[in-house]
Design a protein around this motif. Structure first.
Motif, mmCIF file in Angstrom:
data_model
loop_
_atom_site.group_PDB
_atom_site.id
_atom_site.type_symbol
_atom_site.label_atom_id
_atom_site.label_comp_id
_atom_site.label_asym_id
_atom_site.label_seq_id
_atom_site.Cartn_x
_atom_site.Cartn_y
_atom_site.Cartn_z
ATOM 1 N N ASP A 48 0.871 -1.182 0.000
ATOM 2 C CA ASP A 48 0.000 0.000 0.000
ATOM 3 C C ASP A 48 0.904 1.226 0.000
ATOM 4 O O ASP A 48 1.322 1.697 1.061
ATOM 5 N N PRO A 49 1.232 1.735 -1.188
ATOM 6 C CA PRO A 49 2.169 2.856 -1.262
ATOM 7 C C PRO A 49 1.682 4.097 -0.541
ATOM 8 O O PRO A 49 2.477 4.997 -0.235
ATOM 9 N N ASN A 50 0.398 4.157 -0.248
ATOM 10 C CA ASN A 50 -0.157 5.326 0.446
ATOM 11 C C ASN A 50 -0.263 5.122 1.951
ATOM 12 O O ASN A 50 -0.773 5.989 2.663
ATOM 13 N N ALA A 51 0.196 3.995 2.433
ATOM 14 C CA ALA A 51 0.128 3.738 3.870
ATOM 15 C C ALA A 51 0.999 4.738 4.624
ATOM 16 O O ALA A 51 2.040 5.190 4.137
ATOM 17 N N ALA A 52 0.564 5.077 5.823
ATOM 18 C CA ALA A 52 1.330 6.018 6.644
ATOM 19 C C ALA A 52 2.633 5.378 7.093
ATOM 20 O O ALA A 52 2.696 4.166 7.326
ATOM 21 N N THR A 53 3.670 6.181 7.219
ATOM 22 C CA THR A 53 4.947 5.692 7.713
ATOM 23 C C THR A 53 4.838 5.476 9.216
ATOM 24 O O THR A 53 4.546 6.408 9.967
ATOM 25 N N GLN A 317 4.319 -0.180 2.949
ATOM 26 C CA GLN A 317 4.334 0.620 1.719
ATOM 27 C C GLN A 317 4.915 -0.162 0.552
ATOM 28 O O GLN A 317 4.605 0.102 -0.608
ATOM 29 N N LYS A 327 9.466 6.238 -1.885
ATOM 30 C CA LYS A 327 10.284 7.442 -1.753
ATOM 31 C C LYS A 327 11.146 7.339 -0.506
ATOM 32 O O LYS A 327 10.662 7.031 0.580
ATOM 33 N N THR A 332 13.007 8.798 -5.404
ATOM 34 C CA THR A 332 12.083 7.686 -5.580
ATOM 35 C C THR A 332 12.850 6.506 -6.169
ATOM 36 O O THR A 332 13.536 6.642 -7.173
#
Length: 359
Positions: A48-53, A317, A327, A332
């Protein structure tokens, strides 16, 4: 090693194709008998590239050898990145660059301590697999950096450079310095070091090109990333091969020791030396004419990327599959075949630019 400072020579400095490369140092795995049947186990689930760090993670760094200048620089880069990301850093590891059993023990220790992820520079392509797979089965994300293991035994490998780039460019550097003619030798680290062996494989392949028809590789020596052993191996190479014209040492410990020997001998300026080294280690040898040029990557950036990759994996991510992107800082990165992430091209250091670097 670029042990540099680049195996520190993966540093290379160091260091070649995708080391699935990285091996190499001083970077794939070079031993053909290492099976990758369980490669699919290294990554799982969907990214999930949009997951929170995630914050508050603990990432353990396990270099080939603690208190080694190259790995000290690399791991401090990882420590700095983790602080920036809001996570915790810890370092464990053997005091010897050939203590494979010790590395296995430290992997088991990190697993028992339930770290969220670990970054490991493997001393041997297969010896750590069982322990690393056990770590992954416990939900721990595993990143290798500088020197890889089998792809099935980790989630991703952060290569200091393309292994092929590292191996071939070191031959090109030395060939130019000796006028494309004469006997050469390689001063490596440990005989089992995956990154070293990968780079050396590309060196041998590069030497098959007709333009090197007058160059002969006469010996591969092993200094085990130990300064005294590398110094003695350099001395032995020159005694055994009095017509030697050049030496490639794809390890920061090795190239520094070789430069130290050459600079105080009758061979200074006559026997050319290149490989993977750190600017701080090699500066005086470049300035006093012992070394014309060598290469490496920035080990601090290697450690930084290893840390950020570990956090990205632990945050969901990325999973380490080919084609995924993430990133890290301002850059990237795209994950390549077998989960390899390349830091970038090696940098060549010489008298004109060496004072611009301070690692």
């Amino acid at each position: 090693m670029l042990k540099p400072t680049l195996r520190r020579t993966c540093a290379a400095l160091a260091a070649g194709t995708s080391l699935a490369l990285a091996l190499t140092a001083c970077g794939g795995t070079t031993k053909k008998d290492v099976k990758d049947d369980n490669a699919a186990a290294a990554s799982g689930g969907k990214a999930d590239p949009n997951a929170a760090t995630k914050k508050g993670l603990t990432v353990g760094f396990l270099p080939k050898q603690v208190n080694n200048p190259y790995f000290t620089t690399a791991d401090k880069g990882g420590e700095k990145a983790l602080a920036e990301l809001g996570s915790k850093y810890k370092e464990v590891g053997p005091s010897s660059a050939t203590d494979t059993a010790g590395q296995v023990s430290y992997v088991n220790t990190l697993t028992q301590q339930r770290v969220n992820a670990m970054a490991v520079s493997a001393q041997d392509p297969g010896a750590l697999c069982t322990a690393l797979k056990q770590a992954m089965s416990n939900g721990i994300k595993v990143v290798t950096y500088d020197s890889d293991t089998s792809p099935g035994c980790r989630n991703a490998f952060v290569s200091q450079a393309s292994a092929e780039d590292l191996g071939r460019t070191e031959v090109r550097l030395l060939a130019k310095q000796i006028g494309y003619k004469g006997e050469i030798a390689i001063l490596s680290a440990a005989q089992t070091a995956t990154n070293q062996n990968t780079w050396i494989g590309y060196m041998k392949d590069e030497l098959k090109d007709p333009r090197y028809k007058d160059i002969k590789l006469v010996k591969i020596a092993y200094g085990n990333d130990d300064a005294q052993q590398s110094f003695q191996q350099t001395q032995g190479l020159l005694q055994e091969h009095p017509n030697l014209k050049g030496i490639i040492s794809p390890t920061t410990v090795g190239i520094k020791a070789a430069a130290q020997y050459l600079s105080g001998s009758k061979y200074k300026g006559k026997v050319k030396l290149t490989g993977l080294g750190t600017p701080n280690d090699m500066r005086k040898y470049v300035k006093n004419g012992t070394v014309d040029a060598f290469e490496l990557w920035d080990p601090a950036k290697l450690g930084d990327l290893a840390a950020r990759t570990a956090v990205a994996l632990a945050s969901g991510q990325i999973t380490g599959k080919e084609g995924e992107t993430f990133k890290a800082g301002a850059t990237t990165y795209t994950i390549g075949k077998d989960g390899v992430i390349n830091l970038g091209k090696p940098t060549v250091f010489d008298a004109e630019n060496i004072d611009q670097f301070t690692f």
